[in-house]
Motif scaffolding. Structure first.
Motif, short mmCIF file in Angstrom:
data_model
loop_
_atom_site.label_atom_id
_atom_site.label_comp_id
_atom_site.label_asym_id
_atom_site.label_seq_id
_atom_site.Cartn_x
_atom_site.Cartn_y
_atom_site.Cartn_z
N HIS A 146 0.83 -1.20 0.00
CA HIS A 146 0.00 0.00 0.00
C HIS A 146 0.86 1.26 0.00
O HIS A 146 0.63 2.19 -0.77
N LEU A 147 1.88 1.29 0.83
CA LEU A 147 2.74 2.48 0.91
C LEU A 147 3.51 2.71 -0.39
O LEU A 147 3.73 3.86 -0.79
N ILE A 148 3.91 1.64 -1.06
CA ILE A 148 4.61 1.79 -2.33
C ILE A 148 3.65 2.26 -3.42
O ILE A 148 4.00 3.13 -4.23
N VAL A 149 2.44 1.74 -3.44
CA VAL A 149 1.42 2.24 -4.38
C VAL A 149 1.19 3.72 -4.10
O VAL A 149 1.18 4.55 -5.02
N HIS A 150 1.02 4.07 -2.83
CA HIS A 150 0.79 5.46 -2.42
C HIS A 150 1.93 6.36 -2.90
O HIS A 150 1.70 7.41 -3.51
N SER A 151 3.16 5.94 -2.66
CA SER A 151 4.29 6.80 -3.02
C SER A 151 4.50 6.84 -4.53
O SER A 151 4.91 7.87 -5.06
N THR A 152 4.17 5.76 -5.23
CA THR A 152 4.25 5.80 -6.70
C THR A 152 3.24 6.81 -7.24
O THR A 152 3.54 7.55 -8.18
N LEU A 153 2.06 6.85 -6.64
CA LEU A 153 1.08 7.86 -7.05
C LEU A 153 1.61 9.27 -6.80
O LEU A 153 1.39 10.17 -7.61
N HIS A 154 2.33 9.47 -5.70
CA HIS A 154 2.98 10.78 -5.48
C HIS A 154 3.94 11.10 -6.62
O HIS A 154 3.99 12.23 -7.10
N LEU A 155 4.72 10.10 -7.05
CA LEU A 155 5.66 10.33 -8.14
C LEU A 155 4.93 10.70 -9.43
O LEU A 155 5.48 11.38 -10.30
N LEU A 156 3.67 10.28 -9.53
CA LEU A 156 2.85 10.55 -10.71
C LEU A 156 1.96 11.77 -10.55
O LEU A 156 1.05 11.99 -11.34
N GLY A 157 2.21 12.58 -9.51
CA GLY A 157 1.49 13.84 -9.36
C GLY A 157 0.28 13.82 -8.46
O GLY A 157 -0.38 14.85 -8.28
N PHE A 158 -0.07 12.68 -7.89
CA PHE A 158 -1.19 12.61 -6.96
C PHE A 158 -0.75 13.18 -5.62
O PHE A 158 0.42 13.11 -5.25
N ASP A 159 -1.70 13.72 -4.87
CA ASP A 159 -1.39 14.28 -3.56
C ASP A 159 -2.60 14.14 -2.65
O ASP A 159 -3.68 13.75 -3.10
N HIS A 160 -2.42 14.51 -1.38
CA HIS A 160 -3.52 14.41 -0.42
C HIS A 160 -3.52 15.64 0.49
O HIS A 160 -3.86 15.55 1.66
N GLU A 161 -3.17 16.78 -0.09
CA GLU A 161 -3.14 18.02 0.68
C GLU A 161 -4.53 18.59 0.90
O GLU A 161 -4.74 19.35 1.83
N THR A 162 -5.46 18.28 0.02
CA THR A 162 -6.84 18.74 0.18
C THR A 162 -7.75 17.51 0.20
O THR A 162 -7.36 16.43 -0.27
N ASP A 163 -8.95 17.67 0.71
CA ASP A 163 -9.89 16.55 0.75
C ASP A 163 -10.19 16.03 -0.66
O ASP A 163 -10.26 14.82 -0.87
N GLU A 164 -10.34 16.94 -1.63
CA GLU A 164 -10.64 16.52 -3.00
C GLU A 164 -9.52 15.66 -3.58
O GLU A 164 -9.76 14.62 -4.18
N ASP A 165 -8.28 16.12 -3.39
CA ASP A 165 -7.13 15.36 -3.89
C ASP A 165 -6.96 14.05 -3.13
O ASP A 165 -6.62 13.03 -3.71
N ALA A 166 -7.18 14.08 -1.83
CA ALA A 166 -7.05 12.88 -1.01
C ALA A 166 -8.07 11.82 -1.43
O ALA A 166 -7.75 10.63 -1.49
N LEU A 167 -9.29 12.22 -1.74
CA LEU A 167 -10.31 11.26 -2.17
C LEU A 167 -9.94 10.60 -3.48
O LEU A 167 -10.12 9.39 -3.64
N LEU A 168 -9.40 11.37 -4.43
CA LEU A 168 -8.97 10.80 -5.70
C LEU A 168 -7.81 9.82 -5.48
O LEU A 168 -7.80 8.72 -6.03
N MET A 169 -6.86 10.23 -4.67
CA MET A 169 -5.70 9.38 -4.41
C MET A 169 -6.11 8.10 -3.70
O MET A 169 -5.69 7.00 -4.07
N GLU A 170 -6.96 8.23 -2.68
CA GLU A 170 -7.42 7.07 -1.92
C GLU A 170 -8.18 6.10 -2.83
O GLU A 170 -7.95 4.89 -2.80
#
Length: 180
Positions: A125-149
């Motif tokens: 899960h953490l590697i998937v999460h961090s790979t998404l960060h490398l691809l521009g995903f983030d969780h700084e806002t609720d909207e972005d966090a929902l998409l990333m989750e």
């Protein structure tokens, strides 16, 4: 073919992280429509002391964390909750660097135990999460966090791993608070 993966094994307790990391990164890239063979990722398999130093240096936080990511490119979207920009794509012979990931053994092990999860599933899960960060995903806002989750849950489901957020859907999106 698979992602070009360079692992720096600083912490021997990680063992052979390559198959797990490669599977998580490949699954994330494939889910988003990318050929994993066209990308390169560097991964630091370290301990809490090392990641605490990195967390202090790069995020001004004097504490260990589970995972850190350093994207090679800023792919973040301009609109909250929108899909990030597409990365430049390399070739299997000349893969494009997506960035760097660091994982801290003690924090990952402690979190898996506290959450009653298999260690391998939590790290995946953490590697998937961090790979998404490398691809521009983030969780700084609720909207972005929902998409990333949502994206994390879909990738993990394709890998046969249960929704890591299943018990917390009534709370603040966990991307904001639980995965650093």
């Amino acid at each position: 073919m698979s992602v070009s993966l360079d692992i720096n094994d600083e912490e021997p307790r990680w063992g052979d992280l390559d198959p797990l990391a490669r599977a998580a990164i490949d699954a994330t890239l494939v889910h988003l429509g990318h050929d994993p063979a066209c990308f390169e990722v560097s991964l630091l398999a370290c301990n809490d002391a090392r990641i605490k130093g990195l967390n202090g240096q790069f995020r001004a936080k004097d504490k260990p964390t589970n995972v850190l990511s350093w994207p090679a490119w800023d792919l973040s979207p301009e609109t909250l909750g929108s899909t990030p920009d597409e990365p430049e794509t390399g070739t299997p012979d000349d893969p494009e660097a997506l960035g760097d990931i660091a994982l801290a053994y003690e924090t990952c092990a402690r979190e898996a135990e506290e959450q009653g999860k298999r260690f391998a599933d939590h790290v995946t899960h953490l590697i998937v999460h961090s790979t998404l960060h490398l691809l521009g995903f983030d969780h700084e806002t609720d909207e972005d966090a929902l998409l990333m989750e949502k994206t994390e849950v879909l990738v993990l489901a394709q890998m046969g791993i249960a929704d890591p957020y299943a018990d917390d859907h009534d709370a603040t999106p966990l991307g904001v608070t639980a995965v650093d």
